[in-house]
Write a protein that holds these residues in place. Structure first.
Motif, PDB file in Angstrom:
ATOM      1  N   LEU A  99       4.469  -6.574  -9.030  1.00 36.16           N
ATOM      2  CA  LEU A  99       3.610  -5.789  -8.152  1.00 36.16           C
ATOM      3  C   LEU A  99       4.432  -4.829  -7.304  1.00 36.16           C
ATOM      4  O   LEU A  99       4.081  -3.654  -7.151  1.00 36.16           O
ATOM      5  N   ALA A 100       5.532  -5.317  -6.754  1.00 39.37           N
ATOM      6  CA  ALA A 100       6.373  -4.493  -5.887  1.00 39.37           C
ATOM      7  C   ALA A 100       6.950  -3.305  -6.661  1.00 39.37           C
ATOM      8  O   ALA A 100       6.981  -2.172  -6.159  1.00 39.37           O
ATOM      9  N   ARG A 101       7.381  -3.579  -7.883  1.00 36.08           N
ATOM     10  CA  ARG A 101       7.957  -2.508  -8.702  1.00 36.08           C
ATOM     11  C   ARG A 101       6.908  -1.442  -9.009  1.00 36.08           C
ATOM     12  O   ARG A 101       7.195  -0.239  -8.979  1.00 36.08           O
ATOM     13  N   ARG A 102       5.685  -1.881  -9.286  1.00 37.10           N
ATOM     14  CA  ARG A 102       4.634  -0.938  -9.655  1.00 37.10           C
ATOM     15  C   ARG A 102       4.205  -0.065  -8.489  1.00 37.10           C
ATOM     16  O   ARG A 102       3.902   1.128  -8.669  1.00 37.10           O
ATOM     17  N   HIS A 103       4.156  -0.634  -7.275  1.00 40.58           N
ATOM     18  CA  HIS A 103       3.595   0.092  -6.131  1.00 40.58           C
ATOM     19  C   HIS A 103       4.634   0.505  -5.088  1.00 40.58           C
ATOM     20  O   HIS A 103       4.259   0.964  -4.007  1.00 40.58           O
ATOM     21  N   SER A 123      -7.177 -13.416  -3.208  1.00 44.14           N
ATOM     22  CA  SER A 123      -7.394 -12.619  -4.408  1.00 44.14           C
ATOM     23  C   SER A 123      -8.667 -13.095  -5.097  1.00 44.14           C
ATOM     24  O   SER A 123      -9.077 -14.248  -4.951  1.00 44.14           O
ATOM     25  N   GLU A 124      -9.289 -12.227  -5.854  1.00 49.54           N
ATOM     26  CA  GLU A 124     -10.421 -12.650  -6.678  1.00 49.54           C
ATOM     27  C   GLU A 124      -9.937 -13.388  -7.915  1.00 49.54           C
ATOM     28  O   GLU A 124     -10.610 -14.277  -8.426  1.00 49.54           O
ATOM     29  N   PRO A 163      -4.430  -6.733  -1.740  1.00 53.54           N
ATOM     30  CA  PRO A 163      -5.254  -7.678  -2.516  1.00 53.54           C
ATOM     31  C   PRO A 163      -5.811  -7.069  -3.803  1.00 53.54           C
ATOM     32  O   PRO A 163      -5.773  -7.696  -4.865  1.00 53.54           O
ATOM     33  N   ALA A 164      -6.332  -5.836  -3.716  1.00 52.06           N
ATOM     34  CA  ALA A 164      -6.880  -5.181  -4.911  1.00 52.06           C
ATOM     35  C   ALA A 164      -5.777  -4.874  -5.918  1.00 52.06           C
ATOM     36  O   ALA A 164      -5.975  -5.000  -7.136  1.00 52.06           O
ATOM     37  N   GLN A 165      -4.617  -4.488  -5.438  1.00 49.47           N
ATOM     38  CA  GLN A 165      -3.497  -4.200  -6.338  1.00 49.47           C
ATOM     39  C   GLN A 165      -3.089  -5.439  -7.130  1.00 49.47           C
ATOM     40  O   GLN A 165      -2.835  -5.364  -8.337  1.00 49.47           O
ATOM     41  N   MET A 166      -3.053  -6.598  -6.460  1.00 51.16           N
ATOM     42  CA  MET A 166      -2.684  -7.824  -7.162  1.00 51.16           C
ATOM     43  C   MET A 166      -3.760  -8.211  -8.175  1.00 51.16           C
ATOM     44  O   MET A 166      -3.440  -8.636  -9.296  1.00 51.16           O
ATOM     45  N   ASP A 167      -5.020  -8.069  -7.814  1.00 51.87           N
ATOM     46  CA  ASP A 167      -6.084  -8.393  -8.759  1.00 51.87           C
ATOM     47  C   ASP A 167      -6.010  -7.506 -10.001  1.00 51.87           C
ATOM     48  O   ASP A 167      -6.162  -7.987 -11.136  1.00 51.87           O
TER      49      ASP A 167
END
Length: 259
Positions: free
Chosen positions: A64-68, A110-111, A231-235
């Motif tokens: 996630l960190a790498r992507r955002h 998270s959802e 939260p949305a980014q992780m989902d």
């Protein structure tokens, strides 16, 4: 005179610095830093001897960190403290909590769940109490649980029936059980089965059927997250990794069960 003045001003600066509280020197989270908190969690969140964090949860935070464009930072605590750190907004996400009504009052989830646990009672092979899923059979039984863990609604409702004590680690719970200090130890199989083997208790301690519960585990965030889109980014990441099979591959690598 000028030299004396410099010495006087230097002394004042030193006194001012000494007067600051110790936490003033703690490194604050940077604007794009992503602070993850958790406890030692088999196959999910583990700190290796070299200080590097490993496990499915740690890998997902890095992806996630790498992507955002976040800079990940990992912190590890006893579980109860990890809950407090994230609930109090001192970290950006908590790795692997189950959902409970109490936690939903102080954290956002998270959802998408990212793994699943089986919870069971562990007992000594030479002293097996009757357990058929009916908690009235456990009235007065000496049972140990892990501080801060959740075991499902049925278990929570039955707590007043049982003689429950608390420990902070799986190792301690198993040692208490093997030495006869308690009769049953409630834990999850993913964390506990490897420790049973490590302690050489495979012929003395076993998990009872039926299970206490099956719980999905998530990432959770402060109610007012510093990174609002987190939260949305992780989902979105979890949905994508499920579709392309990468989440399944990572789960096999760490011996983790997916929901």
């Amino acid at each position: 005179m000028r030299k004396a003045r410099r010495l006087y001003l230097t002394g004042l600066c030193g006194m001012a610095l000494c007067a600051l509280p110790p936490f003033s020197f703690a490194r604050p989270a940077g604007p794009r830093e992503l602070v993850a908190a958790g406890t030692r969690n088999e196959g999910i969140y583990e700190r290796r001897p070299n200080g590097e964090f490993a496990g499915l949860g740690a890998d997902l935070v890095r992806l996630l960190a790498r992507r955002h464009g976040y800079q990940p930072r990992f912190e590890i605590y006893p579980w109860r403290r990890a809950l407090e750190v994230v609930g109090g907004g001192k970290a950006d996400l908590l790795v692997s909590p189950y959902k409970t009504a109490e936690r939903l009052r102080v954290m956002r989830y998270s959802e998408q769940a990212f793994f699943q646990d089986e919870l069971a009672f562990y007992v000594r092979a030479d002293a097996m109490p009757i357990w058929e899923g009916d908690y009235t059979l456990l009235k007065g039984r000496r049972i140990v649980i892990i501080n801060g863990w959740a075991y499902g609604e049925a278990f929570a409702k039955a707590l007043p029936l049982m003689n429950v004590s608390v420990t902070n680690t799986v190792e301690n719970g198993l040692q208490m059980l093997s030495h006869g200090h308690i009769e049953m130890f409630a834990s999850n199989r993913r964390d506990t089965d490897p420790v049973v083997k490590q302690l050489g208790l495979g012929d003395r301690v076993l998990a009872l059927a039926p299970l206490i519960d099956v719980q999905d585990a998530y990432f959770a965030y402060p109610l007012a997250p510093r990174h609002r889109d987190l939260p949305a980014q992780m989902d979105h990441l979890l949905i994508e990794l499920k579709k392309n099979g990468e989440l399944q591959r990572l789960a096999r690598r760490y011996g983790v069960t997916l929901p």
